[in-house]
Design a protein around this motif. Structure first.
Motif, PDB file in Angstrom:
ATOM      1  N   THR A   1       0.814  -1.211   0.000  1.00  0.00           N
ATOM      2  CA  THR A   1       0.000   0.000   0.000  1.00  0.00           C
ATOM      3  C   THR A   1       0.852   1.267   0.000  1.00  0.00           C
ATOM      4  O   THR A   1       0.346   2.357   0.223  1.00  0.00           O
ATOM      5  CB  THR A   1      -0.937   0.023   1.226  1.00  0.00           C
ATOM      6  OG1 THR A   1      -0.153  -0.078   2.410  1.00  0.00           O
ATOM      7  CG2 THR A   1      -1.940  -1.118   1.161  1.00  0.00           C
TER       8      THR A   1
ATOM      9  N   ASP B   1      -4.822   3.894   1.710  1.00  0.00           N
ATOM     10  CA  ASP B   1      -5.942   3.000   1.997  1.00  0.00           C
ATOM     11  C   ASP B   1      -7.030   3.050   0.933  1.00  0.00           C
ATOM     12  O   ASP B   1      -7.783   2.101   0.784  1.00  0.00           O
ATOM     13  CB  ASP B   1      -6.565   3.354   3.356  1.00  0.00           C
ATOM     14  CG  ASP B   1      -5.587   3.116   4.496  1.00  0.00           C
ATOM     15  OD1 ASP B   1      -4.792   2.175   4.412  1.00  0.00           O
ATOM     16  OD2 ASP B   1      -5.625   3.898   5.468  1.00  0.00           O
ATOM     17  N   ASP B   2      -7.125   4.153   0.205  1.00  0.00           N
ATOM     18  CA  ASP B   2      -8.160   4.308  -0.820  1.00  0.00           C
ATOM     19  C   ASP B   2      -7.501   4.646  -2.158  1.00  0.00           C
ATOM     20  O   ASP B   2      -7.316   5.813  -2.492  1.00  0.00           O
ATOM     21  CB  ASP B   2      -9.147   5.402  -0.412  1.00  0.00           C
ATOM     22  CG  ASP B   2     -10.375   5.453  -1.312  1.00  0.00           C
ATOM     23  OD1 ASP B   2     -10.401   4.715  -2.332  1.00  0.00           O
ATOM     24  OD2 ASP B   2     -11.298   6.217  -1.004  1.00  0.00           O
TER      25      ASP B   2
ATOM     26  N   ALA C   1      -9.467   7.041  -4.557  1.00  0.00           N
ATOM     27  CA  ALA C   1      -9.436   8.452  -4.165  1.00  0.00           C
ATOM     28  C   ALA C   1      -8.101   9.092  -4.554  1.00  0.00           C
ATOM     29  O   ALA C   1      -8.060  10.233  -5.019  1.00  0.00           O
ATOM     30  CB  ALA C   1      -9.682   8.594  -2.672  1.00  0.00           C
TER      31      ALA C   1
END
Length: 180
Positions: free
Chosen positions: A73, A115-116, A119
């Motif tokens: 990530t 995490d997104d 976005a």
């Protein structure tokens, strides 16, 4: 209809062989059903349990293949077209740097987990860093660009890749969709 009652044939006697065969069949049926319920249903339970286990395992395998969270990530790959391998498709890698106050040591450097991924790439599209299928133009300060529908998939190396398209885009590319 009641007038036909007089035409019912008289009862006939079964021959001794036929009566013996009927009695044997009836006794066999009675003997077979006198077993305890758990013995009578053992095969049915085994078949039913096996079928249930296979359906459950198939569903779990499908979910594992269809959805997979990225293991890396630290960055996200944003693509300008729903294609993995092409010399003409532009994209960019996005990472978010960790905030380092003045006087911090080099050990405090690095990136923040994203995490997104959708976005993060939406921001790149909005800022004009990515445009549909074309080389990105120089971003203009304060300008807002249109963001297409985006979907996040997980690449084999565990990095999230965001493509313009609907959720079936990941399946078409042979990639699992990002779980969550």
């Amino acid at each position: 209809m009641t007038d036909d009652i007089d035409q019912i044939p008289l009862p006939r006697q079964l021959g001794p062989r036929r009566r013996g065969a009927l009695r044997d069949v009836l006794m066999e049926e009675v003997r077979g059903s006198s077993r305890p319920w758990w013995r009578r249903t053992w095969k049915g339970a085994a078949v039913g349990g096996s079928a249930f286990a296979m359906v459950l395992a198939g569903g779990a395998a499908t979910a594992y293949v269809a959805f997979k969270a990225p293991s890396n990530t630290a960055s996200v790959l944003c693509y300008s077209a729903p294609q993995l391998k092409s010399e003409h498709i532009d994209g960019t890698r996005i990472a978010v740097a960790r905030s380092m106050p003045a006087g911090s040591s080099a050990d405090d450097s690095g990136t923040v987990a994203i995490d997104d991924p959708v976005a993060a790439c939406s921001q790149a599209w909005q800022d004009g860093l990515l445009t549909a299928g074309n080389a990105p133009s120089a971003p203009s300060v304060g300008a807002r660009h249109q963001v297409p529908t985006l979907v996040a998939c997980t690449l084999e190396e565990g990095v999230a890749a965001v493509f313009p398209g609907n959720p079936s885009t990941c399946e078409r590319l042979g990639l699992p969709q990002v779980a969550g």
